[in-house]
Motif scaffolding. Sequence first.
Motif, mmCIF file in Angstrom:
data_model
loop_
_atom_site.group_PDB
_atom_site.id
_atom_site.type_symbol
_atom_site.label_atom_id
_atom_site.label_comp_id
_atom_site.label_asym_id
_atom_site.label_seq_id
_atom_site.Cartn_x
_atom_site.Cartn_y
_atom_site.Cartn_z
ATOM 1 N N LEU A 125 0.862 -1.176 0.000
ATOM 2 C CA LEU A 125 0.000 0.000 0.000
ATOM 3 C C LEU A 125 0.896 1.222 0.000
ATOM 4 C CD1 LEU A 125 -2.992 1.030 0.320
ATOM 5 C CD2 LEU A 125 -2.496 1.207 2.757
ATOM 6 N N THR A 126 0.755 2.062 -0.977
ATOM 7 C CA THR A 126 1.592 3.257 -1.046
ATOM 8 C C THR A 126 0.734 4.459 -1.419
ATOM 9 O OG1 THR A 126 3.682 4.142 -1.950
ATOM 10 C CG2 THR A 126 2.243 2.981 -3.479
ATOM 11 N N PRO A 127 0.983 5.616 -0.811
ATOM 12 C CA PRO A 127 0.161 6.795 -1.104
ATOM 13 C C PRO A 127 0.517 7.430 -2.433
ATOM 14 C CG PRO A 127 1.881 7.366 0.456
ATOM 15 C CD PRO A 127 1.990 5.882 0.237
ATOM 16 N N GLN A 128 -0.454 8.071 -3.048
ATOM 17 C CA GLN A 128 -0.158 8.902 -4.193
ATOM 18 C C GLN A 128 0.770 10.018 -3.718
ATOM 19 O OE1 GLN A 128 -1.201 8.227 -7.222
ATOM 20 N NE2 GLN A 128 -2.594 6.572 -6.671
ATOM 21 N N GLY A 186 3.761 17.242 6.287
ATOM 22 C CA GLY A 186 2.650 16.713 7.066
ATOM 23 C C GLY A 186 1.846 15.617 6.399
ATOM 24 N N PHE A 187 2.292 15.128 5.239
ATOM 25 C CA PHE A 187 1.504 14.125 4.540
ATOM 26 C C PHE A 187 1.552 12.758 5.224
ATOM 27 C CE2 PHE A 187 2.019 17.242 1.124
ATOM 28 C CZ PHE A 187 0.698 17.376 0.748
ATOM 29 N N ALA A 188 2.673 12.414 5.843
ATOM 30 C CA ALA A 188 2.742 11.129 6.550
ATOM 31 C C ALA A 188 1.721 11.090 7.677
ATOM 32 C CB ALA A 188 4.154 10.906 7.094
ATOM 33 N N GLU A 189 1.550 12.211 8.352
ATOM 34 C CA GLU A 189 0.569 12.285 9.433
ATOM 35 C C GLU A 189 -0.857 12.176 8.901
ATOM 36 O OE1 GLU A 189 4.360 13.534 10.852
ATOM 37 O OE2 GLU A 189 3.223 14.270 9.126
ATOM 38 N N GLY A 241 -3.517 9.277 9.670
ATOM 39 C CA GLY A 241 -4.839 9.627 10.180
ATOM 40 C C GLY A 241 -5.958 9.044 9.345
ATOM 41 N N MET A 242 -5.794 9.039 8.025
ATOM 42 C CA MET A 242 -6.836 8.490 7.164
ATOM 43 C C MET A 242 -6.927 6.976 7.296
ATOM 44 S SD MET A 242 -6.885 10.827 3.702
ATOM 45 C CE MET A 242 -5.134 11.097 3.531
#
Length: 365
Positions: free
Chosen positions: A178-181, A249-252, A256-257
């Motif tokens: 699972l990896t974020p855009q 702040g994207f890792a946070e 959170g999501m």
Amino acid sequence: MDAQLLKLHSVFPFAAKSVITPKQHFNFPSIAHNKIPLFPLFLDLETSKISRNHTTASGKKDAIFNEEAYEAERLSMDAAARESMAQKSEVESRDSEDPKAWKWVIRKRVWDMMELRNIAQFPRPVHHRIPNFIGAQVAASKLSELDAFKEANCVKVNPDTPQKQVRFLTLNGGKKLLTPQPRLRTGFFSVLEYSMLSPSAIKEACTSVGVAKYGRPIGLKERIKVDLIVIGSVAVDPKTGARLGKGEGFAELEYGMLRYMGAIDDSTPIITSVHDEQLVDDIPVEKLLVHDVPVDIICTPTQVIFTNTSIPKPQGIYWDKLSPEKLGQIRILRELKSKIECETGQNLPCGPSEKLPPTAQRGRR
């Protein structure tokens, strides 16, 4: 092949309860910010310059991104983001009253040190990046030997360069990745699985272009259990597990999501891989914010450290910490917030406004 237009419709229906919690996996306590009901969320992703078809492991042909155009756009946006963060950090570090000023002091010290001692790899300079440190592959190998990694079926890994080998070992080991855009700019998360890929495609699938090509986008409705989180860091304290990222702040937000979805809980291990020189002892735990994510395990090229952190892990999305400017960057959060407010008839809290760097303002002309 003639250029085409690909339009993806992702429907994210939400249950009446705010957290999707499969009983066999999770048993979360009720927390205040997760009591607001959710409802359908629609997200359109439009991309152009589709150049050719790709045959997946299942034999299906899917249109894919024009690789050169995608990479050019990614590099351009990354460069703009780094420039923006550089200017923002200068403003915040000079403001003694800013609660995040101390973070920039530590980040700059680590970035400067890594450049001075030449312990970083491409891309450089490392400033305003998760540094691609010398020995990243060795640290990834140590990470892969951990029981937490061996026993995991689904691993969430950040998209940064120093964790590329972790992504490869995840896929090559038959696990779900699972990896974020990148910067959550086009959507949410993508899932990749070994069964979706040919052996020759695994290495490419570990890159941002590969994720766009081979990944399956998921929405907030996805019933997924994440067994392990791998997160990038600029600096981390081995005694407390306190961590600093590059400041966006994207890792946070990603954490959170996932928490909001019910995909993770307090027991989900969080691991970071860094150079030994990125270990620090001056991150003041008392100054950390409620959404700051601590780490349980640190892997370096020479050692594995179990932090036994006592820092509480974030419990979800803290709307009162999100500035209007940050919401403006992330469409999925913006639409989610708007729809929650419409459904409940109540306004969600919003964080204080941030000072936009000049690059962001010039981009509106």
